[in-house]
Design an enzyme around this catalytic site. Structure first.
Site, PDB file in Angstrom:
ATOM      1  N   PHE A  23       0.883  -1.158   0.000  1.00 47.94           N
ATOM      2  CA  PHE A  23       0.000   0.000   0.000  1.00 47.94           C
ATOM      3  C   PHE A  23       0.930   1.220   0.000  1.00 47.94           C
ATOM      4  O   PHE A  23       1.883   1.276   0.769  1.00 47.94           O
ATOM      5  CB  PHE A  23      -0.848  -0.048   1.280  1.00 47.94           C
ATOM      6  CG  PHE A  23      -1.903   1.005   1.377  1.00 47.94           C
ATOM      7  CD1 PHE A  23      -3.147   0.812   0.797  1.00 47.94           C
ATOM      8  CD2 PHE A  23      -1.673   2.182   2.071  1.00 47.94           C
ATOM      9  CE1 PHE A  23      -4.133   1.779   0.896  1.00 47.94           C
ATOM     10  CE2 PHE A  23      -2.661   3.154   2.178  1.00 47.94           C
ATOM     11  CZ  PHE A  23      -3.888   2.946   1.585  1.00 47.94           C
ATOM     12  N   ASP A  52       3.137  -5.118   8.659  1.00 47.12           N
ATOM     13  CA  ASP A  52       1.933  -4.295   8.563  1.00 47.12           C
ATOM     14  C   ASP A  52       0.738  -5.245   8.487  1.00 47.12           C
ATOM     15  O   ASP A  52       0.610  -6.025   7.544  1.00 47.12           O
ATOM     16  CB  ASP A  52       2.013  -3.414   7.310  1.00 47.12           C
ATOM     17  CG  ASP A  52       0.836  -2.445   7.212  1.00 47.12           C
ATOM     18  OD1 ASP A  52      -0.280  -2.850   7.605  1.00 47.12           O
ATOM     19  OD2 ASP A  52       1.020  -1.311   6.739  1.00 47.12           O
ATOM     20  N   TYR A  87      -9.658   0.425  11.641  1.00 45.87           N
ATOM     21  CA  TYR A  87     -10.950   0.771  11.012  1.00 45.87           C
ATOM     22  C   TYR A  87     -11.339  -0.190   9.900  1.00 45.87           C
ATOM     23  O   TYR A  87     -12.363  -0.005   9.268  1.00 45.87           O
ATOM     24  CB  TYR A  87     -10.937   2.218  10.487  1.00 45.87           C
ATOM     25  CG  TYR A  87      -9.771   2.592   9.602  1.00 45.87           C
ATOM     26  CD1 TYR A  87      -9.739   2.200   8.275  1.00 45.87           C
ATOM     27  CD2 TYR A  87      -8.715   3.345  10.097  1.00 45.87           C
ATOM     28  CE1 TYR A  87      -8.667   2.530   7.458  1.00 45.87           C
ATOM     29  CE2 TYR A  87      -7.630   3.681   9.292  1.00 45.87           C
ATOM     30  CZ  TYR A  87      -7.617   3.272   7.973  1.00 45.87           C
ATOM     31  OH  TYR A  87      -6.552   3.598   7.166  1.00 45.87           O
ATOM     32  N   LYS A  88     -10.513  -1.203   9.637  1.00 46.52           N
ATOM     33  CA  LYS A  88     -10.853  -2.193   8.613  1.00 46.52           C
ATOM     34  C   LYS A  88     -11.575  -3.357   9.292  1.00 46.52           C
ATOM     35  O   LYS A  88     -12.717  -3.202   9.715  1.00 46.52           O
ATOM     36  CB  LYS A  88      -9.586  -2.589   7.841  1.00 46.52           C
ATOM     37  CG  LYS A  88      -9.043  -1.394   7.025  1.00 46.52           C
ATOM     38  CD  LYS A  88      -7.712  -1.639   6.356  1.00 46.52           C
ATOM     39  CE  LYS A  88      -7.273  -0.385   5.582  1.00 46.52           C
ATOM     40  NZ  LYS A  88      -5.885  -0.444   5.131  1.00 46.52           N
ATOM     41  N   ARG A 101     -12.488  -5.261  -6.090  1.00 50.66           N
ATOM     42  CA  ARG A 101     -12.018  -5.832  -4.834  1.00 50.66           C
ATOM     43  C   ARG A 101     -13.212  -6.052  -3.894  1.00 50.66           C
ATOM     44  O   ARG A 101     -14.011  -5.141  -3.679  1.00 50.66           O
ATOM     45  CB  ARG A 101     -11.008  -4.867  -4.213  1.00 50.66           C
ATOM     46  CG  ARG A 101     -10.099  -5.502  -3.190  1.00 50.66           C
ATOM     47  CD  ARG A 101      -9.121  -4.480  -2.653  1.00 50.66           C
ATOM     48  NE  ARG A 101      -9.799  -3.500  -1.824  1.00 50.66           N
ATOM     49  CZ  ARG A 101      -9.218  -2.857  -0.805  1.00 50.66           C
ATOM     50  NH1 ARG A 101      -7.958  -3.078  -0.506  1.00 50.66           N
ATOM     51  NH2 ARG A 101      -9.886  -1.981  -0.097  1.00 50.66           N
TER      52      ARG A 101
END
Ligand SMILES: *Cc1c(COP(=O)(O)O)cnc(C)c1O
Length: 416
Positions: free
Chosen positions: A142, A211, A236-237, A385
């Site tokens: 990312f 990560d 928050y995922k 996705r």
């Protein structure tokens, strides 16, 4: 164009969805979330809202802030919330208490972890410690991790070595200081070998930063078990903490007294209210903090973490794999041949909790899916996705999403 398997295919997968939902041990969890009658497949970007969070946040605002005001730093536990909530995240990522702090964003925590790791490896002294000047970075990462790593490298006089995670073992050597890797790739959803790569980095005498943005809350991580040095991740995922909820930082206990943060804010001081001119870091994980915590977001996350009570991450993982397997089966049943290509690994050991489908005009297709209540996301240049959050998705959701996708693509190809 007709459906790939025709009406019989539809009856088959619908029956199978019913059967799988009937046997789902996590099925009751769905009622703990605020959802609508669409299919939400974007929990890997922003997790859904747990029902009880709203009332808890209202209490934090009206009672803790509104009436207790400054007393809440002590009486409502605000001051120690980053470590207390860190201890709630810890079991979800396989960490014993006292090693996780919830603070700042993932981007900021990547910075702290990388710079601290280079400083720690050089401070070790010994032959060649000073010569360690390479930061190996997951080239598929990312973007923010790569941007931050560049800056960390400039500040520490290191050089970035970009690498596909599978190639990392061959790139390690006496110059490696630290390796930054994603546990799961955000695009393809490929899961990397955390135990094996961690062992390889250690064998080269370097430190590793993982990560966990796309695995925390989606599958067992086992940080302590596998001897990981440092880890960061979003809340928050898959942890459903709310938009911009603070991230976590894990520092293995054995490294904490050497963790040399590049952001030594007063919250990380051994005696923050001593207001001393000289900096002296706290002895424990508290030194991973920087400034005053974002209490409203932090306490929304605290409330959101209640949904994990009594949930085993092994069960979450089993359902996640079953959901992604079933979705791929439904895509095959519904999507006319040749319209999409899955880049999600078939092998379970290499799969995170999402499915990525390559598709021409993926951006336009995703827009049409969202209009029909099937919410995933588009990642350039050509990826659809779909994130699968085991706590609130059903197999019927997976079937419906694939059915709507198949219909949308069939309509597009007939020009209707
Ligand atoms: C989502 C994500 C981030 C987000 O970082 P923020 O600082 O929260 O914006 C970082 N790294 C990875 C791998 C991610 O998936």
């Amino acid at each position: 164009m007709s459906e790939a398997r025709g009406p019989a295919g539809r009856a088959d997968v619908e029956a199978k969805a019913k059967e799988l939902d009937a046997g789902d041990q996590l099925a009751a969890k769905r009622a703990e979330f605020v959802l609508d009658d669409g299919v939400y497949l974007d929990g890997n970007s922003l997790g859904a809202l747990p029902v009880h969070v709203e009332a808890r946040v209202v209490d934090v605002i009206s009672r803790q802030w509104g009436s207790l005001r400054i007393r809440s730093w002590a009486e409502s536990g605000w001051w120690t919330a980053p470590e207390r909530i860190g201890d709630r995240v810890a079991p979800l990522i396989g960490a014993a208490p006292g090693q996780v702090v919830v603070s700042d964003s993932t981007s900021v925590n990547v910075f702290k972890a990388l710079v601290a790791a280079v400083r720690m490896i050089r401070d070790e002294g010994g032959a060649g410690a000073a010569a360690r000047d390479e930061i190996v970075v997951d080239a598929t990462t990312f973007p923010t991790d790569g941007y931050i790593a560049e800056s960390a490298a400039r500040l520490t006089n290191c050089r970035i070595v970009p690498a596909d995670p599978a190639d990392v073992p061959g790139l390690l050597g006496p110059r490696t200081a630290v390796v930054l890797l994603n546990h799961a790739d955000y695009r393809a959803g490929r899961l990397h070998d955390l135990p094996g790569l961690t062992a390889a980095v250690h064998a080269a005498g370097a430190l590793v930063v993982w990560d966990l943005c796309h695995t925390a809350g989606a599958l067992p991580v086992g940080l302590d078990e596998h001897g990981v040095d440092l880890a960061v991740g979003c809340t928050y995922k898959y942890l459903n903490g709310g938009p911009g909820s603070p991230a976590f930082l894990y520092v293995r206990r054995g490294l904490q007294d050497r963790f040399d943060t590049p952001l030594p804010g007063w919250n990380s001081h051994v005696e923050p209210f001593g207001m001393r001119p000289g900096y002296e870091p706290a002895a424990d994980i508290t030194r991973g903090r920087v400034g005053t915590p974002d209490i409203l977001s932090l306490l929304a996350l605290d409330a959101a973490l209640d949904v994990w009570e009594g949930v085993s991450m092994t069960a979450v993982r089993a359902k996640s794999l079953a959901l992604t397997d079933f979705f791929l089966e439904c895509v095959e049943a519904y999507v006319p041949a040749g319209h999409v290509e899955s880049i999600t690994p078939v092998a379970h050991a290499e799969r995170g909790s999402q499915v990525a489908l390559r598709c021409p005009d993926a951006e336009g297709v995703m827009k049409r899916l969202v209009q029909q209540g099937v919410v995933g996301d588009f990642r350039p240049p050509d990826l659809l996705r779909f994130g699968f959050t085991p706590l609130y998705l059903t197999f019927a959701d997976a079937e419906r999403a694939a059915r709507v996708l198949g219909r949308t693509l069939a309509e597009a190809s007939t020009g209707s």
